[in-house]
Design a protein around this motif. Sequence first.
Motif, PDB file in Angstrom:
ATOM      1  N   GLY A  30       0.795  -1.228   0.000  1.00  0.00           N
ATOM      2  CA  GLY A  30       0.000   0.000   0.000  1.00  0.00           C
ATOM      3  C   GLY A  30       0.823   1.271   0.000  1.00  0.00           C
ATOM      4  N   VAL A  76      -3.458   5.651  -5.720  1.00  0.00           N
ATOM      5  CA  VAL A  76      -4.432   5.693  -4.627  1.00  0.00           C
ATOM      6  C   VAL A  76      -5.752   5.041  -5.035  1.00  0.00           C
ATOM      7  CG1 VAL A  76      -5.895   7.289  -3.306  1.00  0.00           C
ATOM      8  CG2 VAL A  76      -3.421   7.672  -3.430  1.00  0.00           C
ATOM      9  N   HIS A  77      -6.213   5.334  -6.227  1.00  0.00           N
ATOM     10  CA  HIS A  77      -7.545   4.864  -6.619  1.00  0.00           C
ATOM     11  C   HIS A  77      -7.570   3.504  -7.312  1.00  0.00           C
ATOM     12  CE1 HIS A  77      -9.664   8.352  -5.222  1.00  0.00           C
ATOM     13  NE2 HIS A  77      -8.656   9.079  -5.678  1.00  0.00           N
ATOM     14  N   ASN A  80      -4.077   0.273  -4.818  1.00  0.00           N
ATOM     15  CA  ASN A  80      -3.970  -0.083  -3.396  1.00  0.00           C
ATOM     16  C   ASN A  80      -3.088   0.841  -2.559  1.00  0.00           C
ATOM     17  OD1 ASN A  80      -4.802  -1.952  -1.344  1.00  0.00           O
ATOM     18  ND2 ASN A  80      -2.736  -2.803  -1.348  1.00  0.00           N
ATOM     19  N   ASP A  82      -2.145   3.535   0.048  1.00  0.00           N
ATOM     20  CA  ASP A  82      -2.760   4.294   1.133  1.00  0.00           C
ATOM     21  C   ASP A  82      -1.728   5.038   1.989  1.00  0.00           C
ATOM     22  OD1 ASP A  82      -1.650   2.210   2.616  1.00  0.00           O
ATOM     23  OD2 ASP A  82      -3.574   1.379   3.233  1.00  0.00           O
ATOM     24  N   ARG A  83      -0.450   4.922   1.600  1.00  0.00           N
ATOM     25  CA  ARG A  83       0.624   5.696   2.236  1.00  0.00           C
ATOM     26  C   ARG A  83       1.562   6.195   1.147  1.00  0.00           C
ATOM     27  NH1 ARG A  83       3.377   1.934   6.548  1.00  0.00           N
ATOM     28  NH2 ARG A  83       2.926   0.386   4.951  1.00  0.00           N
ATOM     29  N   SER A 145      -7.837  10.099   3.962  1.00  0.00           N
ATOM     30  CA  SER A 145      -7.464   8.841   4.607  1.00  0.00           C
ATOM     31  C   SER A 145      -6.055   8.379   4.217  1.00  0.00           C
ATOM     32  CB  SER A 145      -8.475   7.748   4.247  1.00  0.00           C
ATOM     33  OG  SER A 145      -8.511   7.551   2.840  1.00  0.00           O
ATOM     34  N   VAL A 146      -5.521   8.918   3.120  1.00  0.00           N
ATOM     35  CA  VAL A 146      -4.178   8.543   2.678  1.00  0.00           C
ATOM     36  C   VAL A 146      -3.153   9.255   3.559  1.00  0.00           C
ATOM     37  CG1 VAL A 146      -2.525   8.614   0.764  1.00  0.00           C
ATOM     38  CG2 VAL A 146      -4.945   8.124   0.318  1.00  0.00           C
ATOM     39  N   LYS A 147      -2.226   8.493   4.104  1.00  0.00           N
ATOM     40  CA  LYS A 147      -1.160   9.044   4.950  1.00  0.00           C
ATOM     41  C   LYS A 147      -0.028   9.516   4.052  1.00  0.00           C
ATOM     42  CE  LYS A 147      -3.471   7.576   8.477  1.00  0.00           C
ATOM     43  NZ  LYS A 147      -4.838   7.967   8.250  1.00  0.00           N
TER      44      LYS A 147
END
Length: 164
Positions: A30, A76-77, A80, A82-83, A145-147
């Motif tokens: 991710g 991101v979309h 997968n 998310d960081r 929500s993405v770090k």
Amino acid sequence: MSDFDDLLEANRTFSETFEFGGFDGIARAGVAIVTCMDSRIDPLGMVGLKPGDAKIFRNPGGRVTPQALEALVLGVHLLNVDRILVVPHTRCAVASSTEEELHERVTASAGVDSTWQTFNVVRDQRATLAADVNKVRSHPLVPESVKIGGFVYDVDSGLLEPVA
């Protein structure tokens, strides 16, 4: 192809143990990393990842360019992610030279005027990193929500320093 024979031979050896056939291309961990093209940087190794774990986008200076943003939004979309880590590095040519110095060096090497080519030098690496991280955080297609973090990679110690 003799100019590439060594690389093609290495590729044949690589293919003997290749295990990513059929892989869907998502970032298994991710993670997406925007970093410099500098060959001293091992983007996966520096954070303990392996091939298939992350999306990597490299350019001079490790900048969040429009192309990097495009890659991050897709990551991101669709892949997968998310960081996101934005990672310039110490002793970077675009952060330690002026545009004029780079043009002088390239012109001397090329034997033709290079002033028409833009070299996006970085005058203040930490401020630029903070601005680049903000570009990602404020992008309308990157969810909250993405770090997202900004780090400077030390090419002499291998350590990441959190900055933004």
